[in-house]
Design a protein around this motif. Structure first.
Motif, PDB file in Angstrom:
ATOM      1  N   UNK A   1     -19.396  12.956 -19.122  1.00  0.00           N
ATOM      2  CA  UNK A   1     -19.284  13.298 -17.684  1.00  0.00           C
ATOM      3  C   UNK A   1     -19.487  11.637 -17.174  1.00  0.00           C
ATOM      4  N   UNK A   2     -18.936  11.414 -16.216  1.00  0.00           N
ATOM      5  CA  UNK A   2     -19.035  10.082 -15.299  1.00  0.00           C
ATOM      6  C   UNK A   2     -20.533  10.319 -14.692  1.00  0.00           C
ATOM      7  N   UNK A   3     -21.171   9.200 -14.353  1.00  0.00           N
ATOM      8  CA  UNK A   3     -22.403   9.198 -14.000  1.00  0.00           C
ATOM      9  C   UNK A   3     -22.559   8.086 -12.892  1.00  0.00           C
ATOM     10  N   UNK A   4     -23.025   8.459 -11.591  1.00  0.00           N
ATOM     11  CA  UNK A   4     -23.263   7.391 -10.556  1.00  0.00           C
ATOM     12  C   UNK A   4     -24.797   7.342 -10.331  1.00  0.00           C
ATOM     13  N   UNK A   5     -25.396   6.350 -10.417  1.00  0.00           N
ATOM     14  CA  UNK A   5     -26.931   6.076 -10.195  1.00  0.00           C
ATOM     15  C   UNK A   5     -26.824   5.197  -9.406  1.00  0.00           C
ATOM     16  N   UNK A   6     -27.808   5.461  -7.931  1.00  0.00           N
ATOM     17  CA  UNK A   6     -28.249   4.853  -6.941  1.00  0.00           C
ATOM     18  C   UNK A   6     -29.592   4.111  -7.236  1.00  0.00           C
ATOM     19  N   UNK A   7     -29.909   2.948  -6.413  1.00  0.00           N
ATOM     20  CA  UNK A   7     -31.045   2.384  -6.498  1.00  0.00           C
ATOM     21  C   UNK A   7     -31.097   1.570  -5.302  1.00  0.00           C
ATOM     22  N   UNK A 115     -27.205  11.056  -7.493  1.00  0.00           N
ATOM     23  CA  UNK A 115     -28.282  11.925  -7.090  1.00  0.00           C
ATOM     24  C   UNK A 115     -28.873  11.643  -5.698  1.00  0.00           C
ATOM     25  N   UNK A 116     -28.730  10.246  -5.160  1.00  0.00           N
ATOM     26  CA  UNK A 116     -29.001   9.759  -4.013  1.00  0.00           C
ATOM     27  C   UNK A 116     -30.343   8.985  -4.051  1.00  0.00           C
ATOM     28  N   UNK A 117     -30.531   8.101  -2.949  1.00  0.00           N
ATOM     29  CA  UNK A 117     -31.722   7.109  -3.023  1.00  0.00           C
ATOM     30  C   UNK A 117     -32.266   7.367  -1.503  1.00  0.00           C
ATOM     31  N   UNK A 118     -33.585   7.518  -1.417  1.00  0.00           N
ATOM     32  CA  UNK A 118     -34.300   7.799  -0.074  1.00  0.00           C
ATOM     33  C   UNK A 118     -34.543   6.238   0.559  1.00  0.00           C
ATOM     34  N   UNK A 119     -33.860   6.263   1.736  1.00  0.00           N
ATOM     35  CA  UNK A 119     -34.074   5.287   2.842  1.00  0.00           C
ATOM     36  C   UNK A 119     -35.007   5.521   3.870  1.00  0.00           C
ATOM     37  N   UNK A 120     -35.973   4.923   4.349  1.00  0.00           N
ATOM     38  CA  UNK A 120     -37.024   5.499   5.331  1.00  0.00           C
ATOM     39  C   UNK A 120     -37.293   4.286   5.973  1.00  0.00           C
ATOM     40  N   UNK A 121     -36.653   4.358   7.405  1.00  0.00           N
ATOM     41  CA  UNK A 121     -36.898   3.221   8.320  1.00  0.00           C
ATOM     42  C   UNK A 121     -38.017   3.580   9.384  1.00  0.00           C
TER      43      UNK A 121
END
Length: 123
Positions: A1-7, A115-121
């Motif tokens: 299964x392909x995987x995408x990982x954000x950071x 899965x996503x990565x949180x950005x808070x401004x």
């Protein structure tokens, strides 16, 4: 299964910058378009930017054009989102996606998601 990982997400003050990364593994996405979407609390997931591995053409949402830059390395299966002049309204979870339908702005045109990565401004 392909995987995408954000950071690369985090907390930044208004006017600041962040660089998000998305690394693909377990398969190659050559020929795909890679996109970034974001979802703020209580809102629908929205398109941010996309890049085509076929043409290296790019597409941006009007709200980020001129402030965000999408780039990548097809050989390394990595895509980046450089975010400058960040605003409070950019606060969201940012998702990386891959799809075969070219530069599309609809999330349903993308087949693989991270899965996503949180950005808070915030100040």
């Amino acid at each position: 299964q392909a995987q995408l990982v954000e950071s690369g997400g985090g907390l930044v003050q208004p006017g600041g910058s962040l660089r998000l990364s998305c690394v693909a593994s377990r398969r190659t996405f050559s020929g795909y378009a890679m996109g970034w979407f974001r979802q703020a609390p209580g809102k629908e997931r929205e398109f941010v930017a996309a890049i085509s591995w076929r043409t290296y053409n790019t597409l941006y949402a009007a709200s980020v054009k001129g402030r965000f830059t999408i780039s990548g390395d097809n050989a390394m299966n990595t895509v980046y989102l450089q975010m400058n002049s960040l605003k409070v309204e950019d606060t969201a979870v940012y998702y990386c996606a891959a799809g075969l339908k070219g530069l599309r702005v609809t999330m349903y045109d993308y087949d693989y998601w991270g899965q996503g990565t949180q950005v808070t401004v915030s100040s």
